[in-house]
Structure formats: C-alpha cells, structure tokens
Design an enzyme around this catalytic site. Structure first.
Site, PDB file in Angstrom:
ATOM      1  N   CYS A   4       0.845  -1.343  -0.007  1.00 45.46           N
ATOM      2  CA  CYS A   4      -0.103   0.077  -0.033  1.00 45.46           C
ATOM      3  C   CYS A   4       0.981   1.153   0.126  1.00 45.46           C
ATOM      4  O   CYS A   4       1.938   1.182   0.438  1.00 45.46           O
ATOM      5  CB  CYS A   4      -0.998   0.036   1.297  1.00 45.46           C
ATOM      6  N   CYS A 341     -11.417 -11.755  20.979  1.00 43.80           N
ATOM      7  CA  CYS A 341     -10.908 -10.843  20.121  1.00 43.80           C
ATOM      8  C   CYS A 341      -9.394 -10.379  20.527  1.00 43.80           C
ATOM      9  O   CYS A 341      -8.813  -9.673  20.150  1.00 43.80           O
ATOM     10  CB  CYS A 341     -11.698  -9.572  19.678  1.00 43.80           C
TER      11      CYS A 341
END
EC number: 2.1.1.190
Length: 383
Positions: A4, A341
């Site tokens: 990116c 998580c």
C-alpha cells in the site's frame, strides 16, 4: 497486491509485504505461545485459519480530519504511526471497498474547496471532525456520516448533491450529519441529522437480517465472522431445548443465531444502544425466544431468574474480570464457549477457569483482520 502506498505513514497494516500464509502462521504461533506461557492444557488445538478475503474486507471506517504537518493543508484519514497529531489521507487503502476511497477523496476535496477548517485537538476550534462510512457486505448498501462541530455553517445540501453525484459500485442509502462538540477525540453524538435517505443500512448474517444504525456496533469482516460464529455454535451439544446465556452480546448476532435452535437465549450487554438495536433485530427476525438485558454482566447475573444450561461469552479486548468469572463458574454449566478478540486476555481468563475445574476441550484461532496485528479465537471449555 502491491504494498500500500500509505504504508510508510499509516501503520495500520503492520504485516504489509509478508506473504499471507506467513502472516497466518505467525499469528498462530503467537496464540500458541500465549497459551503455553499460561500453562493452558488444550485437548485439541485446531490451529489457525485465514480470512476468506485478504483485501477490501472492512465494512466500516472512521476517518479523522487533520493535517500531516503543522499548518499544512487539511487531510482526512488515519493517525500517523508514532505521531498522534498527524493525519494521513488514505484514499488508496486496500482494506476497504474502492467506494470508501472515492467517498473519502470527494469529501476532502469538497471541504477544502469550501475553505472549512478541521477541528483542532488542542485549541478546540474548527468545523470538520470525522467521516464514517459503513457498508452492508451482503446488501451492498452504503451509509455516509459526516461529523462536525457546531461552530460554523456546513453546506448540507451541497454535500448531499456532491455525494449523490459519485459513480459508486454500491447503493448509497443514507447521508447523515453528526454534531459533536465534545472535547475528546472520540466520536460523540450531540445530535444526529438525516440529510438524505435512511439512518441505517441492512446486513444479512447467519440467515438473519440486521438493521445497523449509524453508531451501533457490528462485526467488521462479515464473511470471516460468519464462519467463526458458525464454528462456535457447532461446539454446543444438543442446544435444542436448552437455555443459553450470551454474555457481552453486542447487538445480539450470536444470541439470535442461538435462538433459532435453543429454547431460550438471553443476551447481556453493557451498551444500551446495542441492546436496543438487538431488540429491534430480534423483532425483525420474528424471534420471541430471545431477550436482551442492558447492564454490566457482573451486576446483571445477580438478577436473572433463569439458570443457563450453556454459557457463551464474547468479551471486549480487556477480557472478563475475575469477579464476573466467579459468577459464571458458580452456575456450574457443563459447557462454556469463549469467543475472543484478544488472545492475551483469553489466555489469562483460561488460566483462571482451568484452575477452577474447567478444561479446554478445543481451541481454534482465526485471522479475521489480515495485514493487521489482530487475531480472534474460539474455545470450548468443559467442566
């Protein structure tokens, strides 16, 4: 896909440039090390699985207005790694649908053309604060929410026209404006205005319909989380005819999926807005055997009359406090399904549960956030 162009500054994707298989392996090893360090005995370690999509998987982004250098031109995007005051414009981010990048770029151009100033964290002056974009992965519905202070006029009609003029691949269903005069950096809603269309989008997950409003929490990577939830629910023995507690239930996705088969599913969640959203969605899905209670799990468990046969927990990143774990343990249920998580706090909680007579029957890790540091886990405990 190439590295990116924002990678040098943004810092969101710490694993850019590493082959995806290697990323997954690394995360699997990290989870294993955390468990080993806490001496967790796992009967069946099922390893780690990668995400169905490595790119364009995020269905929500919260961008911030600011500048990259002091007194430079206004930017819109993410905080620069290591420099909290600097904001990087991320209009070519690879983790989002290309429509997000289009909307971000057009919004920034619009605000710069109008000469608007960003809200400065230190002086607390300025108009533009955030841009939030949300998408229904299965419905292709888009929701735009522009967050401003109330210090100056904002050209609402012109902004709506500008957004409607974009050639998007998805369907734009609502444009909102949130007024936020709070001093902190967090997005706080003093007033929510619907400038055009709806104030929510629709999503489908696990065969259920969900209405997702501007600020309600919803899972970020739909394809990956559907697989994770399906795996988690398949661990429960004969859920038919049972009462199941879903603690830290968020907007009640798991609770409602459980209600399709269980006798009764009870979701408990601290955030009241999430509970209200859960109730609306349960009604939408015609489920009358699930109920939702707003409040701290530790306090709520004292007042629930029903006794669970099975408990599912899906806590936030900080994990579950020992005093709440004590109440969960006191029910003496045969099975606990733990959805995590944060493997670090999972390992700490498992150490405690293991000490009090629960054994870890199986554990599986999931890379639901490729390129980033985050890993999720599903764990079955039996007494």
């Amino acid at each position: 896909m190439e590295i990116c162009k924002h990678n040098d500054y943004c810092g969101g994707c710490i694993h850019q440039g590493i082959p995806y298989e290697k990323q997954v392996e690394m995360k699997g090893r990290e989870v294993l090390k955390l468990l080993t360090d806490k001496k967790i005995v796992c009967k069946n370690n099922l390893g780690i699985v990668g995400s169905p999509k490595q790119y364009a998987y995020r269905n929500k982004m919260e961008y911030t207005f600011g500048d990259m250098v002091k007194d430079g031109e206004m930017t819109l995007g993410m905080h620069q790694k290591g420099r909290f005051m600097s904001i990087v414009t991320v209009d070519e981010c690879q983790l989002v649908d290309p429509d997000f990048n289009l909307i971000l770029r057009e919004t920034l151009d619009f605000c710069n053309e109008k000469g608007y100033r960003f809200y400065h964290k230190k002086s607390h002056e300025g108009l533009m604060r955030n841009l939030i974009i949300r998408k229904g992965e299965r419905t292709n519905e888009l929701l735009i929410n522009i967050v401003t202070s109330s210090q100056e006029e904002f050209a609402e009609e012109a902004f709506v026209e500008r957004m409607q003029s974009l050639e998007l691949s998805n369907e734009l269903v609502g444009i909102l404006r949130t007024l936020n005069d709070g001093l902190s950096d967090a997005v706080y809603c003093d007033e929510l205005k619907t400038l055009w269309g709806r104030d929510s989008y629709m999503e489908k997950i696990m065969g259920l319909d969900f209405k997702v409003s501007a600020f309600s929490f919803f899972q970020t990577n739909i394809e990956a989380v559907e697989r994770l939830y399906t795996d988690a629910l398949s661990l429960i023995e004969d859920v038919e005819g049972k009462t199941v507690f879903d603690l830290f239930c968020g907007t009640g996705t798991i609770t409602q999926a459980l209600a399709l088969r269980a006798k009764l599913a009870i979701g408990v969640e601290l955030v009241e807005e999430a509970v209200e959203a859960a109730k609306v969605n349960a009604q939408l899905n015609g489920l009358d055997n699930c109920k939702f209670i707003a409040g701290d799990v530790f306090a709520v468990l004292d007042n629930i009359e029903e006794k669970p046969d099975v408990i599912v927990v899906d806590p936030p990143r900080v994990g579950i406090q020992n005093k709440a774990l004590d109440k969960i343990i006191a029910y003496g249920v045969k099975q606990i399904v733990y959805v995590s998580c944060n493997p670090k706090t999972l390992a700490m909680n498992l150490e405690y549960l293991q000490f009090y007579g629960y054994e870890v029957k199986s554990l599986k890790a999931y890379d639901n956030f490729p390129m980033t540091k985050h890993t999720e886990c599903v764990c079955l405990l039996e007494r």
